[in-house]
Write a protein that holds these residues in place. Structure first.
Motif, mmCIF file in Angstrom:
data_model
loop_
_atom_site.group_PDB
_atom_site.id
_atom_site.type_symbol
_atom_site.label_atom_id
_atom_site.label_comp_id
_atom_site.label_asym_id
_atom_site.label_seq_id
_atom_site.Cartn_x
_atom_site.Cartn_y
_atom_site.Cartn_z
ATOM 1 N N TRP A 137 0.840 -1.183 0.000
ATOM 2 C CA TRP A 137 0.000 0.000 0.000
ATOM 3 C C TRP A 137 0.885 1.246 0.000
ATOM 4 O O TRP A 137 1.856 1.329 0.757
ATOM 5 N N SER A 138 0.531 2.217 -0.819
ATOM 6 C CA SER A 138 1.279 3.476 -0.879
ATOM 7 C C SER A 138 0.569 4.571 -0.093
ATOM 8 O O SER A 138 -0.629 4.475 0.188
ATOM 9 N N SER A 176 3.026 -5.064 14.212
ATOM 10 C CA SER A 176 3.842 -6.267 14.051
ATOM 11 C C SER A 176 3.511 -7.031 12.772
ATOM 12 O O SER A 176 4.284 -7.904 12.355
ATOM 13 N N ASP A 177 2.373 -6.707 12.119
ATOM 14 C CA ASP A 177 1.935 -7.462 10.951
ATOM 15 C C ASP A 177 2.262 -6.796 9.628
ATOM 16 O O ASP A 177 1.895 -7.305 8.564
ATOM 17 N N TYR A 178 2.935 -5.658 9.660
ATOM 18 C CA TYR A 178 3.292 -5.009 8.399
ATOM 19 C C TYR A 178 4.654 -4.337 8.509
ATOM 20 O O TYR A 178 5.144 -4.043 9.605
ATOM 21 N N ILE A 199 4.006 -2.848 3.568
ATOM 22 C CA ILE A 199 4.061 -4.174 2.948
ATOM 23 C C ILE A 199 3.515 -5.197 3.936
ATOM 24 O O ILE A 199 3.923 -5.228 5.109
ATOM 25 N N VAL A 200 2.588 -6.006 3.472
ATOM 26 C CA VAL A 200 1.999 -7.055 4.305
ATOM 27 C C VAL A 200 2.239 -8.389 3.618
ATOM 28 O O VAL A 200 1.950 -8.556 2.433
ATOM 29 N N ARG A 201 2.769 -9.338 4.386
ATOM 30 C CA ARG A 201 3.065 -10.671 3.849
ATOM 31 C C ARG A 201 2.392 -11.735 4.731
ATOM 32 O O ARG A 201 2.779 -11.926 5.885
#
Length: 398
Positions: A137-138, A176-178, A199-201
């Motif tokens: 996401w930007s 903690s998730d991104y 960024i999310v992975r």
């Protein structure tokens, strides 16, 4: 936690910090994020809790008060106003989420900030109990100072491919998730907003930390959440753009104030005091009138929509479309006014040591936000008033 502000107190606190926030804008521009001092002062003033539910230490303020506060901050420093206007809206929506999500975000720290954006730039793949989210996401404004994020996601199929027709969620994730891409923000204007990429992975999002985007936009979300406060039934298509455009109008007001201060003693190369130049005086007066008109137009829409909402009246699609037209036009009018005074400020305005050039850069950067694109909004408002029914993109964010 700072004491919960009464109506008007947040703005009063901001005024007390005015000199500091104005000076810290230079540091934010250099850092390409809000300085720690600026973020601290916003927390102490309670800006981000103006739309927060009272049960979590929020004020549940009138949107007009929020807009006026954001304008005042933007007039001190554009980036600080921008972050206030964007991050400050997110508590309004979190109020519709499952109480478990609200408790996770605010239970231990009512001062917690949430970043965004809402654009569905990632895909949420359904799994038992929730979704697995991936994407980038930007433009996550103020993200360095936020511990959570509220972002948009396209619902995918079992293979992670977006559904057709598309369906979107708004989801909430802890820090903690991104990942924040620290190198993704290097721009000419609004530098201090630190609007970096996220960024999310393979993050697991439980169902209770999601909400259907269309329910937020069409007003079903607050009803389903059992919210009866006027604030939370206020139209999304007015309240979401409100913080953004209010900050931009504040930036224009800041530019005007800088211009007037600089022109008071300025003398041209021909020895003529600027105060004796009728053309420059006209330009300043005209710009001041245009910026004031932009401010008045925004606040008038807020007041009318609030009165309707408080009475339980529906704010129709046509009224919302006209409101968005007013809001978008106000942004463009204010920035055109900034251009007029900047062009008549002389070469000294180009010096990086002067605040006017930063307001000018920030104003043009703010106009780039999708919420300020006039084409589809002007089309929708005109077509609706002629009895037509806008479709597709012409209904978006209305």
């Amino acid at each position: 936690m700072s004491e919960v502000a009464k109506p008007g107190e947040v703005l009063n606190r901001i005024e007390q910090y005015a000199d500091e926030l104005r000076a810290e804008g230079v540091e934010g521009d250099r850092l390409m994020r809000l300085s720690d001092t600026s973020a601290k002062r916003l927390r102490e003033a309670g800006v981000m809790r103006m739309f927060q539910p009272k049960e979590y230490g929020g004020q549940e303020a009138h949107p007009r008060e929020f807009a006026e506060t954001v304008m005042a901050i933007g007039a001190l420093d554009g980036a600080t106003g921008w972050v206030s206007g964007i991050v400050g809206v997110h508590p309004w929506e979190l109020a519709f989420f499952d109480p478990r999500a609200q408790e996770e975000v605010w239970g231990e720290d009512p001062e917690m900030w949430m970043a965004s954006p809402y654009a569905p730039m990632g895909v949420a793949r359904p799994v038992d109990g929730g979704y697995i989210l991936n994407g980038r996401w930007s433009f996550s404004s103020g993200t360095d100072h936020c511990g959570w994020v509220m972002i948009g996601a396209a619902i995918g199929d079992s293979d992670g491919k977006p559904l057709s027709p598309p369906q979107a969620l708004h989801v909430v994730l802890p820090r903690s998730d991104y990942e924040i891409d620290a190198e993704s923000w290097n721009v000419v204007g609004l530098r201090g907003t630190g609007s970096k990429d996220l960024i999310v992975r393979d993050a697991f999002i439980p169902d209770y930390r999601t909400i259907a985007a269309d329910k937020v936009q069409d007003g079903r979300a607050p009803k389903e959440a059992g919210r009866d406060e006027t604030l939370y039934h206020f139209p999304f298509s007015c309240i979401f753009p409100l913080g953004i455009t209010s900050s931009l109008i504040g930036i224009a007001e800041g530019a005007l104030a800088c211009n007037i201060a600089a022109q008071r003693e300025r003398v041209t190369v021909y020895g003529l005091p600027i105060k004796d130049d009728p053309y420059v005086m006209f330009a300043i007066g005209d710009a001041a009138a245009e910026i004031a008109a932009s401010r008045a137009a925004i606040l008038d829409t807020v007041d009318r929509f609030w009165d309707m909402t408080e009475k339980g009246q529906e704010v129709t699609f046509e009224q919302r479309a006209v409101g968005r037209r007013t809001q978008t036009a106000a942004a463009w009018r204010a920035v055109r006014a900034v251009d007029e005074i900047f062009a008549r400020s002389g070469g000294g305005a180009l010096q990086l040591a002067t605040p006017l050039q930063r307001f000018w850069r920030d104003a043009h950067a703010g106009l780039q936000h999708a919420i300020h694109v006039p084409g589809s909004i002007f089309h929708a408002s005109a077509l609706t008033q002629m009895g037509g029914e806008p479709q597709g993109v012409h209904r978006a964010m209305i």
